[in-house]
Design an enzyme around this catalytic site. Structure first.
Site, PDB file in Angstrom:
ATOM      1  N   TYR A  98       6.832 -13.719  -0.591  1.00  0.00           N
ATOM      2  CA  TYR A  98       5.418 -13.894  -0.730  1.00  0.00           C
ATOM      3  C   TYR A  98       4.904 -14.122   0.771  1.00  0.00           C
ATOM      4  O   TYR A  98       5.220 -14.671   1.678  1.00  0.00           O
ATOM      5  CB  TYR A  98       5.198 -15.152  -1.383  1.00  0.00           C
TER       6      TYR A  98
ATOM      7  N   GLU B 233       0.950 -14.289   1.411  1.00  0.00           N
ATOM      8  CA  GLU B 233      -0.277 -14.221   1.548  1.00  0.00           C
ATOM      9  C   GLU B 233      -0.961 -14.673   2.890  1.00  0.00           C
ATOM     10  O   GLU B 233      -0.390 -15.456   3.822  1.00  0.00           O
ATOM     11  CB  GLU B 233      -1.019 -15.396   0.559  1.00  0.00           C
TER      12      GLU B 233
ATOM     13  N   ASP C  23     -13.572   8.143   2.001  1.00  0.00           N
ATOM     14  CA  ASP C  23     -12.417   7.936   1.157  1.00  0.00           C
ATOM     15  C   ASP C  23     -11.407   9.299   1.205  1.00  0.00           C
ATOM     16  O   ASP C  23     -11.773  10.205   0.614  1.00  0.00           O
ATOM     17  CB  ASP C  23     -12.756   7.796  -0.484  1.00  0.00           C
TER      18      ASP C  23
ATOM     19  N   THR D 168      -5.472   6.436   0.194  1.00  0.00           N
ATOM     20  CA  THR D 168      -4.146   6.009  -0.441  1.00  0.00           C
ATOM     21  C   THR D 168      -3.021   6.764   0.481  1.00  0.00           C
ATOM     22  O   THR D 168      -3.531   7.321   1.298  1.00  0.00           O
ATOM     23  CB  THR D 168      -3.988   6.483  -1.864  1.00  0.00           C
TER      24      THR D 168
ATOM     25  N   LYS E 186      -0.569  10.701  -1.494  1.00  0.00           N
ATOM     26  CA  LYS E 186      -0.881  11.844  -1.699  1.00  0.00           C
ATOM     27  C   LYS E 186      -0.398  12.883  -0.829  1.00  0.00           C
ATOM     28  O   LYS E 186       1.019  13.090  -0.541  1.00  0.00           O
ATOM     29  CB  LYS E 186      -2.404  12.287  -2.160  1.00  0.00           C
TER      30      LYS E 186
ATOM     31  N   ARG F 203       3.139   4.612  -2.991  1.00  0.00           N
ATOM     32  CA  ARG F 203       1.868   4.071  -3.629  1.00  0.00           C
ATOM     33  C   ARG F 203       1.524   3.161  -2.671  1.00  0.00           C
ATOM     34  O   ARG F 203       2.004   2.102  -2.436  1.00  0.00           O
ATOM     35  CB  ARG F 203       1.770   3.524  -5.004  1.00  0.00           C
TER      36      ARG F 203
HETATM   37  N1  DSN Z   1      -5.755   9.569  -9.711  1.00  0.00           N
HETATM   38  C1  DSN Z   1      -6.052  10.015  -8.672  1.00  0.00           C
HETATM   39  C2  DSN Z   1      -6.252  11.660  -8.632  1.00  0.00           C
HETATM   40  O1  DSN Z   1      -5.259  12.359  -9.346  1.00  0.00           O
HETATM   41  O2  DSN Z   1      -7.001  12.195  -7.685  1.00  0.00           O
HETATM   42  C3  DSN Z   1      -7.360   9.737  -8.129  1.00  0.00           C
HETATM   43  O3  DSN Z   1      -7.220   7.910  -8.234  1.00  0.00           O
END
Ligand code: DSN
Length: 392
Positions: free
Chosen positions: A46, A48, A196, A222, A225, A231
């Site tokens: 933990y 925080e 974003d 994120t 990708k 993630r």
């Molecule tokens: N789920 C993501 C995507 O597939 O682009 C976006 O949150």
């Protein structure tokens, strides 16, 4: 593993991932090192608070991990620590974006974001998302003729609506975005510019897509990708008198979450290093070449590619063929039957509902990680064409 039931399911998913051709634009395959960090003892801790200011004891090692993550994130995107603040604790992209709204905007403020059905994201103010319930979306879209951004139209909407924040960066837009134009539009109405870059972060890191950092106040991304990490999410905030970084930190913790997932942050640390070495540049370049090869061949085979092509890792295909084709749901099911995994997706100005839209979204990041080149994607295009044209 003692739990044989879960062990079997892990093996089944491993086998499934190995067997299929994965064209989901938002997925990728992480390295063994990333998996090791994710499965490490950091999951027990933990933490925080932030490095040096924790609410729990025993965080000397964790502080090193979080600081290393920040340092590697800055280095990867060629940023100076005097100019950019980084928060690495948001659990994923949607919570990261929610933190930005919470940090910067009084409830009910107007936010200009691209409509979901034109290529935006739920968290860019869609009414089904908390961002659309607590703040007011001023939607924007694409030109009907070019199916690309029309900056003059965007400037007009901004002038008319005077949003407090403009969000750029999309989930189903294949083309290069002119960040400078977005900056000028935001400046013309005194709005924050939030980018974003979740989809294109790996391409930005690899130098094959323009960096939004010279123009944005805040950049969210994120990490799983094109960046090919676990993630997770990063929030970058420009350091100046507005103290955006401080506000973001407060919004993430204690505003929206308690303890960060340190094992996940450790995985991000590994991925950031992997993305900074020479091979990743080659990878990013190949991702785009592969997307262009796939889109080009599908187009030759008679499929309509939205906006006529791609500058990135993804693109949309109109499978409706003016009523002679099928819905995106059926296309996705047919492709899954032959081992090709995609997602159904709305196309701009879709007349069909989101539950069965007219398109599919294809991306090349995952299969490029597995070493595929243009000739492989030309073959995949033919397999897609076959599967979609064969009645079964
Ligand atoms: N789920 C993501 C995507 O597939 O682009 C976006 O949150």
């Amino acid at each position: 593993m003692n739990d044989t039931q879960i062990e079997k399911l892990i093996q089944a998913e491993k086998a499934r991932q190995k067997k299929v051709i994965n064209l989901i634009a938002s997925e990728n395959y992480v390295s063994k090192d990333v998996l090791m960090a994710l499965g490490s003892e950091f999951t027990n801790k933990y933490a925080e608070g932030y490095a040096g200011k924790r609410y729990y004891g025993g965080n000397t090692v964790v502080d090193k991990i979080e600081n290393l993550c920040i340092a590697r994130a800055l280095k990867l995107f060629k940023l100076k620590k005097e100019e950019w603040h980084v928060n690495v604790q948001a659990l994923s992209g949607s919570p990261a974006n929610l933190a930005v709204y919470t940090a910067l905007l009084p409830l009910g403020s107007k936010v200009m974001g691209m409509s979901l059905d034109q290529g935006g994201h739920l968290t860019h103010g869609h009414k089904a998302s908390a961002t659309g319930k607590f703040w007011m979306q001023v939607p924007y879209g694409l030109s009907k003729e070019t199916e690309q951004l029309d900056y003059e139209e965007l400037a007009k909407i901004a002038k008319r609506e005077k949003p407090k924040m403009i969000i750029a960066g999309f989930t189903a837009y294949a083309r290069i975005v002119d960040w400078k134009k977005f900056r000028e539009i935001a400046d013309s109405v005194g709005a924050y510019l939030v980018v974003d870059m979740s989809h294109t972060a790996g391409l930005v890191a690899g130098g094959v897509y323009p960096s939004p950092f010279p123009y944005a106040d805040i950049v969210t991304t994120t990490t799983h990708k094109t960046l090919r990490g676990p993630r997770g999410a990063l929030i970058f905030a420009k350091k100046d008198v507005r103290e955006l970084g401080k506000k973001i930190d407060k919004a993430v913790f204690p505003g929206l979450q308690g303890g960060p997932h340190i094992n996940q942050i450790a995985g991000v640390v590994v991925a950031l290093k992997e993305a900074s070495i020479g091979d990743f540049k080659k990878y990013a370049k190949q991702v785009v070449k592969n997307a262009q090869a796939l889109a080009g061949e599908l187009s030759k085979l008679g499929w309509r590619i939205i906006s006529g092509g791609t500058d990135s890792h993804l693109f949309l295909v109109d499978v409706s063929m003016d009523g002679k084709g099928m819905g995106g749901g059926e296309a996705s099911d047919r492709l899954e039957k032959v081992g090709i995994i995609v997602n159904k997706n709305a196309i701009p100005f879709d007349t069909c509902p989101p539950t069965d839209p007219s398109g599919i979204r294809l991306g090349t990041a995952a299969e490029t990680t597995r070493g595929k080149k243009e000739k492989d994607f030309i073959k995949i295009a033919r397999e897609i064409d076959d599967a979609l044209r064969t009645k079964n």
